[in-house]
Design a protein around this motif. Structure first.
Motif, PDB file in Angstrom:
ATOM      1  N   THR A 197      29.654  45.752  44.150  1.00  0.00           N
ATOM      2  CA  THR A 197      30.604  46.649  43.231  1.00  0.00           C
ATOM      3  C   THR A 197      30.021  47.520  42.333  1.00  0.00           C
ATOM      4  OG1 THR A 197      30.959  45.056  41.620  1.00  0.00           O
ATOM      5  CG2 THR A 197      32.363  44.602  43.371  1.00  0.00           C
ATOM      6  N   HIS A 198      30.570  48.654  41.939  1.00  0.00           N
ATOM      7  CA  HIS A 198      29.964  49.339  40.898  1.00  0.00           C
ATOM      8  C   HIS A 198      31.233  49.679  39.754  1.00  0.00           C
ATOM      9  CE1 HIS A 198      29.251  53.765  39.501  1.00  0.00           C
ATOM     10  NE2 HIS A 198      28.326  53.073  39.161  1.00  0.00           N
ATOM     11  N   CYS A 199      30.795  49.207  38.564  1.00  0.00           N
ATOM     12  CA  CYS A 199      31.877  49.484  37.584  1.00  0.00           C
ATOM     13  C   CYS A 199      32.932  48.926  37.677  1.00  0.00           C
ATOM     14  CB  CYS A 199      32.145  51.097  37.169  1.00  0.00           C
ATOM     15  SG  CYS A 199      30.409  51.758  36.616  1.00  0.00           S
ATOM     16  N   PHE A 200      33.262  47.572  38.269  1.00  0.00           N
ATOM     17  CA  PHE A 200      34.261  46.701  38.492  1.00  0.00           C
ATOM     18  C   PHE A 200      35.083  46.182  37.301  1.00  0.00           C
ATOM     19  CE2 PHE A 200      36.558  42.945  39.417  1.00  0.00           C
ATOM     20  CZ  PHE A 200      37.534  43.178  40.276  1.00  0.00           C
ATOM     21  N   GLN A 201      36.342  46.471  37.154  1.00  0.00           N
ATOM     22  CA  GLN A 201      36.944  46.051  35.704  1.00  0.00           C
ATOM     23  C   GLN A 201      38.311  45.495  36.324  1.00  0.00           C
ATOM     24  OE1 GLN A 201      36.488  46.642  32.422  1.00  0.00           O
ATOM     25  NE2 GLN A 201      34.704  48.104  32.571  1.00  0.00           N
ATOM     26  N   VAL A 223      26.682  42.008  42.636  1.00  0.00           N
ATOM     27  CA  VAL A 223      26.521  41.415  44.221  1.00  0.00           C
ATOM     28  C   VAL A 223      27.302  40.365  44.154  1.00  0.00           C
ATOM     29  CG1 VAL A 223      24.850  40.981  45.804  1.00  0.00           C
ATOM     30  CG2 VAL A 223      24.310  42.753  44.567  1.00  0.00           C
ATOM     31  N   ILE A 224      27.977  39.871  45.133  1.00  0.00           N
ATOM     32  CA  ILE A 224      28.738  38.473  45.092  1.00  0.00           C
ATOM     33  C   ILE A 224      28.690  38.088  46.462  1.00  0.00           C
ATOM     34  CG2 ILE A 224      30.855  37.635  45.078  1.00  0.00           C
ATOM     35  CD1 ILE A 224      30.437  38.883  42.337  1.00  0.00           C
ATOM     36  N   TYR A 225      28.125  36.720  46.668  1.00  0.00           N
ATOM     37  CA  TYR A 225      27.894  36.080  47.575  1.00  0.00           C
ATOM     38  C   TYR A 225      28.989  35.290  47.867  1.00  0.00           C
ATOM     39  CZ  TYR A 225      23.089  37.905  47.931  1.00  0.00           C
ATOM     40  OH  TYR A 225      21.943  38.446  48.020  1.00  0.00           O
ATOM     41  N   TYR A 226      29.785  35.090  49.133  1.00  0.00           N
ATOM     42  CA  TYR A 226      30.998  34.065  49.115  1.00  0.00           C
ATOM     43  C   TYR A 226      31.010  33.578  50.368  1.00  0.00           C
ATOM     44  CZ  TYR A 226      33.576  37.980  50.210  1.00  0.00           C
ATOM     45  OH  TYR A 226      34.392  39.151  50.939  1.00  0.00           O
ATOM     46  N   PHE A 244      39.619  29.467  40.982  1.00  0.00           N
ATOM     47  CA  PHE A 244      40.220  29.236  39.425  1.00  0.00           C
ATOM     48  C   PHE A 244      40.294  30.736  39.058  1.00  0.00           C
ATOM     49  CE2 PHE A 244      38.193  24.924  40.045  1.00  0.00           C
ATOM     50  CZ  PHE A 244      39.289  24.082  39.381  1.00  0.00           C
ATOM     51  N   PRO A 245      41.379  31.207  38.080  1.00  0.00           N
ATOM     52  CA  PRO A 245      41.474  32.255  37.478  1.00  0.00           C
ATOM     53  C   PRO A 245      40.063  32.903  36.994  1.00  0.00           C
ATOM     54  CG  PRO A 245      43.319  30.805  36.919  1.00  0.00           C
ATOM     55  CD  PRO A 245      42.430  29.965  37.625  1.00  0.00           C
ATOM     56  N   HIS A 246      39.784  33.959  37.469  1.00  0.00           N
ATOM     57  CA  HIS A 246      38.413  34.478  36.709  1.00  0.00           C
ATOM     58  C   HIS A 246      38.438  36.357  36.815  1.00  0.00           C
ATOM     59  CE1 HIS A 246      37.988  34.553  41.298  1.00  0.00           C
ATOM     60  NE2 HIS A 246      37.174  35.707  41.024  1.00  0.00           N
ATOM     61  N   TRP A 247      37.770  36.607  35.983  1.00  0.00           N
ATOM     62  CA  TRP A 247      37.815  38.040  35.746  1.00  0.00           C
ATOM     63  C   TRP A 247      36.190  38.564  35.004  1.00  0.00           C
ATOM     64  CZ3 TRP A 247      40.196  34.303  33.193  1.00  0.00           C
ATOM     65  CH2 TRP A 247      39.764  33.957  31.900  1.00  0.00           C
ATOM     66  N   VAL A 248      36.239  39.697  35.096  1.00  0.00           N
ATOM     67  CA  VAL A 248      35.069  40.172  34.492  1.00  0.00           C
ATOM     68  C   VAL A 248      35.205  40.596  32.911  1.00  0.00           C
ATOM     69  CG1 VAL A 248      33.227  42.162  34.397  1.00  0.00           C
ATOM     70  CG2 VAL A 248      33.812  41.346  36.692  1.00  0.00           C
ATOM     71  N   GLY A 297      22.678  46.482  35.659  1.00  0.00           N
ATOM     72  CA  GLY A 297      22.822  47.845  35.368  1.00  0.00           C
ATOM     73  C   GLY A 297      22.798  48.027  33.656  1.00  0.00           C
ATOM     74  N   ASP A 298      23.018  49.041  33.309  1.00  0.00           N
ATOM     75  CA  ASP A 298      23.044  49.456  31.611  1.00  0.00           C
ATOM     76  C   ASP A 298      24.582  49.367  31.275  1.00  0.00           C
ATOM     77  OD1 ASP A 298      22.103  50.308  29.007  1.00  0.00           O
ATOM     78  OD2 ASP A 298      21.874  52.357  29.809  1.00  0.00           O
TER      79      ASP A 298
END
Length: 89
Positions: free
Chosen positions: A13-17, A85-88, A71-75, A36-37
């Motif tokens: 992902t890039h700039c995921f919100q 990078v997400i491995y699942y 479980f509920p999660h977010w950035v 990233g920065d």
């Protein structure tokens, strides 16, 4: 390579919100890495509601963090450019 072979999918992902959500198709925890920065220093981590009204913040900036996406999660909020990078499974 041994680590990656345990997982059946990878997401970039890039700039995921994202808003709080549950990964209903996951069969176990995922591992996330962010690069990233971006600011603030504690922003851009993964918030996880692991019990009613209890939230853990998993730091993924420059390192792998383990999260149970069932479980509920977010950035958490951040500003700047963030890659993940997400491995699942």
């Amino acid at each position: 390579a041994a680590f990656a072979s345990q997982y059946s999918a990878v997401a970039f992902t890039h700039c995921f919100q994202g808003s709080p959500h549950i990964d209903t198709e996951n069969v176990g925890p995922f591992y996330g890495l962010s690069l990233g920065d971006f600011t603030p220093a504690d922003g851009g981590c993964i918030g996880v509601e692991w019990a009613p009204h209890e939230v853990a913040h998993v730091e993924t900036r420059g390192r792998l963090g383990k999260v149970d996406g069932r479980f509920p999660h977010w950035v958490t909020p951040y500003e700047g450019e963030r890659f993940s990078v997400i491995y699942y499974r």
